[in-house]
Design a protein around this motif. Structure first.
Motif, PDB file in Angstrom:
ATOM      1  N   GLU A 245      20.946 -29.534 -49.916  1.00 18.80           N
ATOM      2  CA  GLU A 245      20.384 -30.451 -48.915  1.00 18.80           C
ATOM      3  C   GLU A 245      21.391 -31.531 -48.531  1.00 18.80           C
ATOM      4  O   GLU A 245      22.065 -32.081 -49.388  1.00 18.80           O
ATOM      5  CB  GLU A 245      19.131 -31.127 -49.476  1.00 18.80           C
ATOM      6  CG  GLU A 245      17.918 -30.206 -49.481  1.00 18.80           C
ATOM      7  CD  GLU A 245      16.746 -30.826 -50.233  1.00 18.80           C
ATOM      8  OE1 GLU A 245      16.701 -32.068 -50.362  1.00 18.80           O
ATOM      9  OE2 GLU A 245      15.898 -30.040 -50.709  1.00 18.80           O
ATOM     10  N   VAL A 246      21.453 -31.821 -47.223  1.00 13.28           N
ATOM     11  CA  VAL A 246      22.393 -32.841 -46.748  1.00 13.28           C
ATOM     12  C   VAL A 246      21.791 -34.222 -46.985  1.00 13.28           C
ATOM     13  O   VAL A 246      20.676 -34.511 -46.543  1.00 13.28           O
ATOM     14  CB  VAL A 246      22.723 -32.627 -45.244  1.00 13.28           C
ATOM     15  CG1 VAL A 246      23.654 -33.726 -44.744  1.00 13.28           C
ATOM     16  CG2 VAL A 246      23.357 -31.255 -45.020  1.00 13.28           C
ATOM     17  N   ARG A 247      22.546 -35.071 -47.677  1.00 19.59           N
ATOM     18  CA  ARG A 247      22.060 -36.414 -48.004  1.00 19.59           C
ATOM     19  C   ARG A 247      22.624 -37.464 -47.051  1.00 19.59           C
ATOM     20  O   ARG A 247      22.018 -38.486 -46.801  1.00 19.59           O
ATOM     21  CB  ARG A 247      22.468 -36.775 -49.442  1.00 19.59           C
ATOM     22  CG  ARG A 247      21.789 -35.915 -50.480  1.00 19.59           C
ATOM     23  CD  ARG A 247      20.337 -36.376 -50.618  1.00 19.59           C
ATOM     24  NE  ARG A 247      19.506 -35.413 -51.304  1.00 19.59           N
ATOM     25  CZ  ARG A 247      19.447 -35.290 -52.627  1.00 19.59           C
ATOM     26  NH1 ARG A 247      20.185 -36.041 -53.399  1.00 19.59           N
ATOM     27  NH2 ARG A 247      18.644 -34.399 -53.168  1.00 19.59           N
ATOM     28  N   ALA A 248      23.842 -37.208 -46.565  1.00 22.58           N
ATOM     29  CA  ALA A 248      24.476 -38.173 -45.656  1.00 22.58           C
ATOM     30  C   ALA A 248      25.437 -37.432 -44.732  1.00 22.58           C
ATOM     31  O   ALA A 248      25.932 -36.354 -45.073  1.00 22.58           O
ATOM     32  CB  ALA A 248      25.222 -39.232 -46.451  1.00 22.58           C
ATOM     33  N   ILE A 249      25.652 -37.997 -43.558  1.00 24.72           N
ATOM     34  CA  ILE A 249      26.621 -37.444 -42.610  1.00 24.72           C
ATOM     35  C   ILE A 249      27.625 -38.550 -42.305  1.00 24.72           C
ATOM     36  O   ILE A 249      27.246 -39.635 -41.844  1.00 24.72           O
ATOM     37  CB  ILE A 249      25.937 -36.974 -41.304  1.00 24.72           C
ATOM     38  CG1 ILE A 249      24.883 -35.891 -41.607  1.00 24.72           C
ATOM     39  CG2 ILE A 249      26.977 -36.442 -40.317  1.00 24.72           C
ATOM     40  CD1 ILE A 249      24.027 -35.488 -40.402  1.00 24.72           C
ATOM     41  N   GLY A 250      28.882 -38.285 -42.602  1.00 30.27           N
ATOM     42  CA  GLY A 250      29.918 -39.285 -42.340  1.00 30.27           C
ATOM     43  C   GLY A 250      30.743 -38.896 -41.132  1.00 30.27           C
ATOM     44  O   GLY A 250      30.994 -37.718 -40.893  1.00 30.27           O
ATOM     45  N   ARG A 264      31.805 -35.287 -41.932  1.00 29.21           N
ATOM     46  CA  ARG A 264      31.717 -34.807 -43.317  1.00 29.21           C
ATOM     47  C   ARG A 264      30.257 -34.787 -43.726  1.00 29.21           C
ATOM     48  O   ARG A 264      29.549 -35.795 -43.589  1.00 29.21           O
ATOM     49  CB  ARG A 264      32.523 -35.718 -44.252  1.00 29.21           C
ATOM     50  CG  ARG A 264      32.418 -35.304 -45.729  1.00 29.21           C
ATOM     51  CD  ARG A 264      33.437 -36.019 -46.582  1.00 29.21           C
ATOM     52  NE  ARG A 264      34.801 -35.610 -46.237  1.00 29.21           N
ATOM     53  CZ  ARG A 264      35.902 -36.261 -46.612  1.00 29.21           C
ATOM     54  NH1 ARG A 264      35.810 -37.361 -47.344  1.00 29.21           N
ATOM     55  NH2 ARG A 264      37.091 -35.819 -46.269  1.00 29.21           N
ATOM     56  N   LEU A 265      29.805 -33.639 -44.193  1.00 25.65           N
ATOM     57  CA  LEU A 265      28.429 -33.515 -44.673  1.00 25.65           C
ATOM     58  C   LEU A 265      28.439 -33.698 -46.187  1.00 25.65           C
ATOM     59  O   LEU A 265      29.174 -32.999 -46.888  1.00 25.65           O
ATOM     60  CB  LEU A 265      27.861 -32.130 -44.323  1.00 25.65           C
ATOM     61  CG  LEU A 265      27.973 -31.703 -42.857  1.00 25.65           C
ATOM     62  CD1 LEU A 265      27.459 -30.274 -42.681  1.00 25.65           C
ATOM     63  CD2 LEU A 265      27.212 -32.661 -41.950  1.00 25.65           C
ATOM     64  N   TYR A 266      27.651 -34.649 -46.669  1.00 27.94           N
ATOM     65  CA  TYR A 266      27.529 -34.881 -48.102  1.00 27.94           C
ATOM     66  C   TYR A 266      26.252 -34.190 -48.562  1.00 27.94           C
ATOM     67  O   TYR A 266      25.148 -34.633 -48.243  1.00 27.94           O
ATOM     68  CB  TYR A 266      27.437 -36.373 -48.407  1.00 27.94           C
ATOM     69  CG  TYR A 266      28.690 -37.149 -48.022  1.00 27.94           C
ATOM     70  CD1 TYR A 266      29.725 -37.339 -48.943  1.00 27.94           C
ATOM     71  CD2 TYR A 266      28.832 -37.683 -46.741  1.00 27.94           C
ATOM     72  CE1 TYR A 266      30.870 -38.050 -48.597  1.00 27.94           C
ATOM     73  CE2 TYR A 266      29.968 -38.395 -46.387  1.00 27.94           C
ATOM     74  CZ  TYR A 266      30.978 -38.573 -47.316  1.00 27.94           C
ATOM     75  OH  TYR A 266      32.105 -39.269 -46.959  1.00 27.94           O
ATOM     76  N   GLY A 267      26.407 -33.099 -49.295  1.00 26.26           N
ATOM     77  CA  GLY A 267      25.239 -32.352 -49.755  1.00 26.26           C
ATOM     78  C   GLY A 267      24.983 -32.597 -51.225  1.00 26.26           C
ATOM     79  O   GLY A 267      25.805 -33.215 -51.915  1.00 26.26           O
ATOM     80  N   GLN A 269      25.137 -30.429 -53.448  1.00 29.88           N
ATOM     81  CA  GLN A 269      26.080 -29.658 -54.263  1.00 29.88           C
ATOM     82  C   GLN A 269      27.499 -29.652 -53.708  1.00 29.88           C
ATOM     83  O   GLN A 269      28.215 -28.675 -53.843  1.00 29.88           O
ATOM     84  CB  GLN A 269      25.580 -28.208 -54.388  1.00 29.88           C
ATOM     85  CG  GLN A 269      24.289 -28.084 -55.162  1.00 29.88           C
ATOM     86  CD  GLN A 269      23.384 -27.002 -54.593  1.00 29.88           C
ATOM     87  OE1 GLN A 269      23.848 -26.079 -53.934  1.00 29.88           O
ATOM     88  NE2 GLN A 269      22.090 -27.127 -54.834  1.00 29.88           N
ATOM     89  N   GLY A 270      27.868 -30.721 -53.030  1.00 35.72           N
ATOM     90  CA  GLY A 270      29.249 -30.789 -52.551  1.00 35.72           C
ATOM     91  C   GLY A 270      29.338 -31.334 -51.146  1.00 35.72           C
ATOM     92  O   GLY A 270      28.330 -31.669 -50.531  1.00 35.72           O
ATOM     93  N   THR A 271      30.564 -31.406 -50.640  1.00 36.56           N
ATOM     94  CA  THR A 271      30.761 -31.919 -49.279  1.00 36.56           C
ATOM     95  C   THR A 271      31.414 -30.828 -48.434  1.00 36.56           C
ATOM     96  O   THR A 271      31.999 -29.886 -48.960  1.00 36.56           O
ATOM     97  CB  THR A 271      31.667 -33.162 -49.256  1.00 36.56           C
ATOM     98  OG1 THR A 271      32.971 -32.777 -49.708  1.00 36.56           O
ATOM     99  CG2 THR A 271      31.126 -34.280 -50.110  1.00 36.56           C
TER     100      THR A 271
END
Ligand SMILES: [Zn+2]
Ligand SMILES: [Zn+2]
Length: 349
Positions: A245-250, A264-267, A269-271
């Motif tokens: 799941e995406v938690r933040a979008i930079g 950058r997608l911060y998920g 389980q990783g980016t």
């Protein structure tokens, strides 16, 4: 001639009443149908009422009456090919008739004359430059936005037809006389964009940014998109990006025109880093209308994207074109405003 793929493999077709010329292996060369008939694939080819046709036939209307298909064809020909257990349907028309069948679908006959003429030149240039785009499927163009939306004779209108006629054979060429890539979009939001900032293949000297204040106030100029979290998660997963799941979008970088270049997608389980235009296309390009974002936040289970403009932003801005035409700028001036260093020229083959 342009060949448009209407169906790759349809199971039946309807042919309207009228007189036809049919060539290929046929039981009769000039059948006449008083009522619409169904064309049905058989082992040997096709049947239409009592007519028997081989696996490859070409049908042309032999009277002036319109004839109905899934689209209405007033000129040109229809090629039928047996493919697997279905029928491949290709419409063969002249370049000018192709542009007539496209213009209303890509604009509106309520637009000013100079805008319709500019778009006719764009569509014609596109057709001549990109012929064979669907060569592997056996035709030039599909009838969808992937190429240009083609509505056949059903899409013809007196005002769009007049714009095609008045610009007959006219195309856009670069300084060396070569046909240019006539990309366009609905609304730039204030600045158009360089091709290389949107697509990997870019660098055309005529696709450079211009300041466009002419689309300001148009319907797609400003928007807010509510993009549900689940939609983003599901679409990026389908695209093979496995970060949970995406938690933040930079936002990593911007282009000189202010569009978001990389995100950058911060998920969980990783980016994952990707081009903003790619992100937009993966999620939903109709919902996230452009990469000219003016704000990004989270609210009530959705990503709230604030933005300007509609489309990739490269080449001509259609709302700008419309407003310039209303200010009495000629179609040649409009085209030279959005495409650098190009000329309108007559195309002869
Ligand atoms: Zn296509
Ligand atoms: Zn614009």
């Amino acid at each position: 001639m342009i060949r448009i793929g209407l169906f790759d493999k349809t199971s039946t077709l309807q042919l309207g009443p009228g007189s036809y010329r049919v060539s290929g292996k046929v039981s009769r060369r000039s059948p006449r149908f008083k009522e619409a008939v169904k064309i049905i694939p058989t082992k040997e080819g096709f049947t239409a009422n009592k007519e028997r046709w081989g696996k490859q036939v070409v049908i042309e209307p032999s009277d002036r009456g319109g004839w109905s298909w899934s689209i209405t064809v007033r000129s040109g020909a229809i090629e039928l090919d047996r493919r697997g257990d279905g029928i491949r349907v290709v419409n063969r028309v002249s370049v000018e008739d192709y542009v007539r069948g496209v213009l209303q679908m890509e604009t509106s006959d309520k637009w000013p004359e100079q805008a319709l003429k500019a778009q006719a030149v764009i569509s014609r240039t596109y057709a001549l430059r990109n012929r064979g785009r669907h060569g592997r499927s056996g035709y030039d163009f599909c009838a969808h936005p992937h190429c240009q939306v083609y509505g056949g004779a059903r899409a013809e209108r007196p005002r769009t037809d007049a714009a095609v006629k008045k610009t007959r054979s006219e195309v856009l060429v670069d300084r060396k006389g070569r046909l240019i890539t006539t990309v366009f979009h609905s609304c730039c939001g204030g600045d158009t964009e360089s091709a290389e900032n949107v697509w990997e293949q870019g660098g055309q000297p005529y696709l450079k940014p211009v300041k466009c204040s002419w689309c300001r106030g148009s319907p797609p100029y400003q928007w807010v998109a509510k993009v549900p979290y689940e939609l983003v998660d599901q679409r990026i997963r389908s695209a093979g990006i496995k970060i949970g799941e995406v938690r933040a979008i930079g936002i990593l970088s911007h282009t000189p025109s202010g569009r978001v270049y990389k995100v950058r997608l911060y998920g969980q389980q990783g980016t994952h880093d990707l081009f903003a235009n790619k992100f937009r296309n993966i999620v939903d390009p109709h919902l996230i209308r452009s990469t000219l974002w003016t704000g990004l936040s989270k609210l009530d289970g959705s990503w709230q994207v604030h933005g300007k403009g509609w489309g990739h932003g490269v080449g001509l801005c259609q709302w700008g074109m419309k407003n310039l035409a209303e200010k009495n700028m000629s179609y040649g001036q409009i085209l030279r405003f959005y495409y650098h260093g190009v000329e309108v020229d007559d195309w002869t083959e």
